[in-house]
Motif scaffolding. Sequence first.
Motif, short mmCIF file in Angstrom:
data_model
loop_
_atom_site.label_atom_id
_atom_site.label_comp_id
_atom_site.label_asym_id
_atom_site.label_seq_id
_atom_site.Cartn_x
_atom_site.Cartn_y
_atom_site.Cartn_z
N ASN A 85 57.76 43.25 35.12
CA ASN A 85 56.47 43.85 34.80
C ASN A 85 56.47 45.25 35.39
OD1 ASN A 85 53.45 44.19 34.44
ND2 ASN A 85 53.63 44.29 36.66
N ILE A 86 56.08 46.22 34.59
CA ILE A 86 55.96 47.60 35.07
C ILE A 86 54.48 47.96 35.13
CG2 ILE A 86 56.53 50.03 34.64
CD1 ILE A 86 58.95 48.96 33.00
N SER A 87 53.97 48.11 36.33
CA SER A 87 52.58 48.55 36.50
C SER A 87 52.55 50.05 36.74
CB SER A 87 51.93 47.83 37.69
OG SER A 87 51.78 46.44 37.42
N LEU A 88 51.55 50.71 36.19
CA LEU A 88 51.48 52.17 36.27
C LEU A 88 50.74 52.67 37.51
CD1 LEU A 88 50.66 52.93 32.52
CD2 LEU A 88 52.90 52.75 33.62
N TYR A 89 49.64 51.99 37.86
CA TYR A 89 48.76 52.51 38.93
C TYR A 89 48.48 51.45 40.00
CZ TYR A 89 47.62 56.05 35.39
OH TYR A 89 47.69 57.04 34.43
N HIS A 90 48.13 51.94 41.19
CA HIS A 90 47.59 51.07 42.22
C HIS A 90 46.16 50.69 41.81
CE1 HIS A 90 50.78 51.56 45.21
NE2 HIS A 90 50.81 52.85 44.92
N TYR A 91 45.77 49.46 42.10
CA TYR A 91 44.44 48.99 41.71
C TYR A 91 43.44 49.36 42.81
CZ TYR A 91 41.13 45.88 39.33
OH TYR A 91 40.06 45.37 38.63
N ASN A 92 43.18 50.66 42.93
CA ASN A 92 42.26 51.13 43.97
C ASN A 92 40.81 51.03 43.49
OD1 ASN A 92 41.97 53.29 42.19
ND2 ASN A 92 43.06 54.76 43.46
N GLU A 93 39.88 51.42 44.35
CA GLU A 93 38.45 51.27 44.03
C GLU A 93 38.05 52.08 42.80
OE1 GLU A 93 36.31 49.11 45.35
OE2 GLU A 93 38.07 48.40 46.47
N PHE A 94 38.64 53.26 42.65
CA PHE A 94 38.31 54.10 41.49
C PHE A 94 38.73 53.43 40.20
CE2 PHE A 94 39.36 57.68 38.58
CZ PHE A 94 38.07 58.17 38.42
N LEU A 95 39.94 52.87 40.17
CA LEU A 95 40.41 52.20 38.96
C LEU A 95 39.61 50.93 38.70
CD1 LEU A 95 42.29 52.16 36.60
CD2 LEU A 95 44.07 51.17 38.03
N LYS A 96 39.19 50.26 39.76
CA LYS A 96 38.33 49.07 39.58
C LYS A 96 37.04 49.44 38.86
CE LYS A 96 39.99 46.45 43.58
NZ LYS A 96 39.65 45.92 44.93
N GLU A 97 36.46 50.59 39.22
CA GLU A 97 35.23 51.04 38.57
C GLU A 97 35.47 51.32 37.09
OE1 GLU A 97 33.68 54.43 40.63
OE2 GLU A 97 33.64 53.42 42.57
N ILE A 98 36.59 51.99 36.80
CA ILE A 98 36.91 52.30 35.40
C ILE A 98 37.13 51.02 34.62
CG2 ILE A 98 38.62 53.34 33.86
CD1 ILE A 98 39.10 55.49 35.92
#
Length: 236
Positions: A85-98
């Motif tokens: 699995n290739i994940s692009l981003y860390h699941y930080n608070e900003f991405l959680k909001e998006i």
Amino acid sequence: MNDYCLVCDNHLKRELTWTSFIFPTIHSPICSICEAKLQLITGERCRICSRSLATLNKKFVQADVCLDCVRWEQDPHWNHCLKQNISLYHYNEFLKEIMALFKFRGDYILAEIFAQSLSRQLKKLSFDLIMAIPLSDERLKERGFNQAEALARMAGRETKAYLKRIHTEKQSKKTRDERLKQKQIFQFQGNSAEIKGKNIVLIDDIYTTGVTLRQAAQVLQQAGAKEIQAITLARG
């Protein structure tokens, strides 16, 4: 062209030059401030699940594989079903909001934020078919669209629907243990001859425990697929 950031709605400043007029470039649909809040996964990562190894104690890593994936591969029921699995981003608070706006409030256009990154990653892989992890019919009716399919389409890719999902409680409401113990939630649909010997890329939004992707991969493998990889937006 959208002139406002898809996240914060601030005006996007675009410098127009003769070069950009003659050779148009693809601009990010979000402002530089919001762009900076998205954290790409860089550096050493687990070869199988993309977990950042820099955040782990060395005792939880074997060579370039995290212990979670070591356990998956040691389980005869699951080993070798998902190549990586290739994940692009860390699941930080900003991405959680998006993702909350994207998945649960129906802001389909937010998939455009990730189109370029996803497209670049897909070009690096060798595969025959792309499949978006499906929603159950009930969940699709509730949300109005499949977020994984939206991501693929915004990246300019067509997906094939050989998987059907059985309706269950939302994944976000399950604990890690509940996810790991869940029964198979996918069924193969269609003609298995069409995927026999094919290399497949699965698209999904977030890799958390890896159960969902492995269940999907297992069903495809049993139907005759050769190799299954996955791309997800984030590694939870």
